[in-house]
Design a protein around this motif. Structure first.
Motif, PDB file in Angstrom:
ATOM      1  N   ASP A  75       0.849  -1.195   0.000  1.00 19.12           N
ATOM      2  CA  ASP A  75       0.000   0.000   0.000  1.00 19.12           C
ATOM      3  C   ASP A  75       0.885   1.246   0.000  1.00 19.12           C
ATOM      4  OD1 ASP A  75      -1.882   1.972   0.347  1.00 19.12           O
ATOM      5  OD2 ASP A  75      -3.024   0.885   1.867  1.00 19.12           O
ATOM      6  N   GLU A  76       1.295   1.660  -1.190  1.00 14.80           N
ATOM      7  CA  GLU A  76       2.211   2.788  -1.304  1.00 14.80           C
ATOM      8  C   GLU A  76       1.527   4.112  -0.986  1.00 14.80           C
ATOM      9  OE1 GLU A  76       4.533   2.754  -4.854  1.00 14.80           O
ATOM     10  OE2 GLU A  76       5.290   0.715  -4.510  1.00 14.80           O
ATOM     11  N   ALA A  77       0.233   4.220  -1.245  1.00 13.38           N
ATOM     12  CA  ALA A  77      -0.492   5.442  -0.891  1.00 13.38           C
ATOM     13  C   ALA A  77      -0.502   5.623   0.629  1.00 13.38           C
ATOM     14  CB  ALA A  77      -1.913   5.390  -1.440  1.00 13.38           C
ATOM     15  N   PHE A  78      -0.694   4.535   1.333  1.00 14.60           N
ATOM     16  CA  PHE A  78      -0.648   4.583   2.798  1.00 14.60           C
ATOM     17  C   PHE A  78       0.739   4.986   3.273  1.00 14.60           C
ATOM     18  CE2 PHE A  78       0.517   2.090   6.635  1.00 14.60           C
ATOM     19  CZ  PHE A  78      -0.295   2.734   7.562  1.00 14.60           C
ATOM     20  N   LEU A  79       1.786   4.452   2.648  1.00  9.58           N
ATOM     21  CA  LEU A  79       3.152   4.796   3.043  1.00  9.58           C
ATOM     22  C   LEU A  79       3.448   6.277   2.807  1.00  9.58           C
ATOM     23  CD1 LEU A  79       5.199   1.680   1.889  1.00  9.58           C
ATOM     24  CD2 LEU A  79       4.985   2.559   4.228  1.00  9.58           C
ATOM     25  N   LEU A  80       2.894   6.846   1.756  1.00  9.64           N
ATOM     26  CA  LEU A  80       3.093   8.279   1.517  1.00  9.64           C
ATOM     27  C   LEU A  80       2.419   9.103   2.612  1.00  9.64           C
ATOM     28  CD1 LEU A  80       2.659   8.439  -2.357  1.00  9.64           C
ATOM     29  CD2 LEU A  80       4.766   8.839  -1.050  1.00  9.64           C
ATOM     30  N   ARG A  81       1.285   8.639   3.112  1.00 10.14           N
ATOM     31  CA  ARG A  81       0.629   9.315   4.233  1.00 10.14           C
ATOM     32  C   ARG A  81       1.483   9.192   5.494  1.00 10.14           C
ATOM     33  NH1 ARG A  81      -4.805   6.933   5.416  1.00 10.14           N
ATOM     34  NH2 ARG A  81      -5.114   8.839   6.658  1.00 10.14           N
ATOM     35  N   ILE A  82       2.044   8.004   5.704  1.00  5.97           N
ATOM     36  CA  ILE A  82       2.932   7.797   6.854  1.00  5.97           C
ATOM     37  C   ILE A  82       4.144   8.723   6.757  1.00  5.97           C
ATOM     38  CG2 ILE A  82       4.543   6.160   7.912  1.00  5.97           C
ATOM     39  CD1 ILE A  82       1.755   5.541   8.716  1.00  5.97           C
ATOM     40  N   LYS A  83       4.698   8.826   5.562  1.00  4.66           N
ATOM     41  CA  LYS A  83       5.871   9.674   5.351  1.00  4.66           C
ATOM     42  C   LYS A  83       5.557  11.125   5.706  1.00  4.66           C
ATOM     43  CE  LYS A  83       9.188  11.000   1.754  1.00  4.66           C
ATOM     44  NZ  LYS A  83       9.581  10.783   0.330  1.00  4.66           N
ATOM     45  N   ALA A  84       4.429  11.627   5.253  1.00  5.31           N
ATOM     46  CA  ALA A  84       4.051  13.014   5.543  1.00  5.31           C
ATOM     47  C   ALA A  84       3.817  13.201   7.039  1.00  5.31           C
ATOM     48  CB  ALA A  84       2.802  13.379   4.752  1.00  5.31           C
ATOM     49  N   PHE A  85       3.177  12.231   7.664  1.00  5.45           N
ATOM     50  CA  PHE A  85       2.919  12.294   9.100  1.00  5.45           C
ATOM     51  C   PHE A  85       4.213  12.304   9.896  1.00  5.45           C
ATOM     52  CE2 PHE A  85       2.279   9.877  13.069  1.00  5.45           C
ATOM     53  CZ  PHE A  85       1.336  10.675  13.706  1.00  5.45           C
ATOM     54  N   MET A  86       5.156  11.452   9.507  1.00  9.30           N
ATOM     55  CA  MET A  86       6.441  11.397  10.199  1.00  9.30           C
ATOM     56  C   MET A  86       7.214  12.697  10.035  1.00  9.30           C
ATOM     57  SD  MET A  86       7.617   7.460   9.399  1.00  9.30           S
ATOM     58  CE  MET A  86       9.077   7.560  10.429  1.00  9.30           C
ATOM     59  N   LYS A  87       7.155  13.273   8.848  1.00 11.46           N
ATOM     60  CA  LYS A  87       7.842  14.549   8.630  1.00 11.46           C
ATOM     61  C   LYS A  87       7.206  15.650   9.461  1.00 11.46           C
ATOM     62  CE  LYS A  87       9.349  17.691   4.973  1.00 11.46           C
ATOM     63  NZ  LYS A  87       9.365  17.957   3.501  1.00 11.46           N
ATOM     64  N   MET A  88       5.889  15.652   9.535  1.00 11.27           N
ATOM     65  CA  MET A  88       5.180  16.678  10.284  1.00 11.27           C
ATOM     66  C   MET A  88       5.567  16.658  11.766  1.00 11.27           C
ATOM     67  SD  MET A  88       1.050  17.044  10.881  1.00 11.27           S
ATOM     68  CE  MET A  88       0.756  17.008   9.111  1.00 11.27           C
TER      69      MET A  88
END
Length: 282
Positions: A75-88
């Protein structure tokens, strides 16, 4: 990575304890862990409360639903959300289970991957892709399981080591899971622990479990840590050195003071083995 070094002893961040922790955070709590799935879409006061912690402490994101070993596409879309959350939130580390939990929908359990060479290659590719998307190394957790797949051409320890090597990722060590599996599947827990690559350990869980019978343990995270599991953690520090360690408690949640007492036990073990390390190099 978080500007504050991830080290020491930590606790799962539970919403029922947030208020008390914000009023007076015990000194022994160096970091907190969350399941990012529970925090991605928070708003309002809940989001502000979480921001209070992420601004002051290192946070570990311990995933529950990526299903690294599952048959569904990653689920790469989910991983992109995780990435943004981690950066935030300047998240220190992302870890996931070496298991699968979805097959045309979530199965709401962490299921064992067959210990085969084919599975090693499959999971390692998915871990590598996860690291590419997140642009950081992740750590994978050795998991508990109750029924081994009849399709296997290696044992559990060989499987874990092969995945770590091929994926070139970190190990999220769970000493309770080692103990649980050692009883349920009749192997020596300490021998298993010492067979893991200590240089890859980035993070550790210690937890309690339910003993259903002499030969059956359920990895519930719903009880106090028992002495054999504390011994395994101490052995890990002795063999591999110190690494950040978290008390994992998900059910039958006791008062915060009781949880802090167990975290203090982690800190005492770390302090003891830090002293032993200093003696060796002095």
């Amino acid at each position: 990575m978080n500007k504050i070094n991830l080290a020491g002893s930590g606790l799962s961040l539970r919403r029922e304890h947030m208020g008390a922790l914000m009023d007076d955070t015990p000194f022994v709590l160096d970091f907190f862990e969350i399941a990012p799935e529970n925090y991605l879409d928070l708003g309002g006061k809940k989001a502000r409360d979480f921001r209070w912690f992420s601004e002051r402490y290192p946070i570990v994101a311990h995933g529950l639903s990526l299903s690294l070993g599952g048959p569904d596409p990653l689920d790469e879309a989910f991983l992109l959300r995780i990435k943004a959350f981690m950066k935030m939130h300047d998240i220190a580390l992302y870890t996931e289970h070496l298991s699968y939990c979805a097959d045309n929908g979530h199965l709401y359990d962490l299921l064992p991957i067959p210990f085969t060479e084919e599975a090693v290659h499959y999971v390692a590719r998915r871990i590598k892709r996860t690291q590419e998307i997140l642009e950081m190394p992740i750590a994978i957790e050795n998991t508990s399981y109750y029924a081994a797949s009849p399709i296997a051409d290696m044992d559990e320890l060989s499987f874990i080591n092969a995945v770590l090597t091929e994926a070139d990722c970190g190990l999220h060590l769970d000493v309770n899971n080692i103990y649980v599996n050692s009883v349920n599947h009749y192997y020596d827990a300490e021998q298993f622990l010492l067979g893991l690559p200590g240089e890859r350990i980035k993070y550790c869980h210690v937890a309690g479990h339910d003993q259903r019978s002499p030969n059956l343990i359920i990895d519930s995270h719903g009880a106090d840590v028992i002495d054999p599991v504390w011994h395994l953690l101490s052995t890990a520090y002795q063999q591999f050195g110190l690494f950040p360690t978290l008390l994992e408690r998900d059910f039958n949640i006791p008062p915060l003071a009781d949880l802090v007492e167990e975290v203090e036990h982690i800190a005492k073990l770390q302090s003891y083995w830090q002293g032993e390390i200093y003696k060796k190099i002095a």
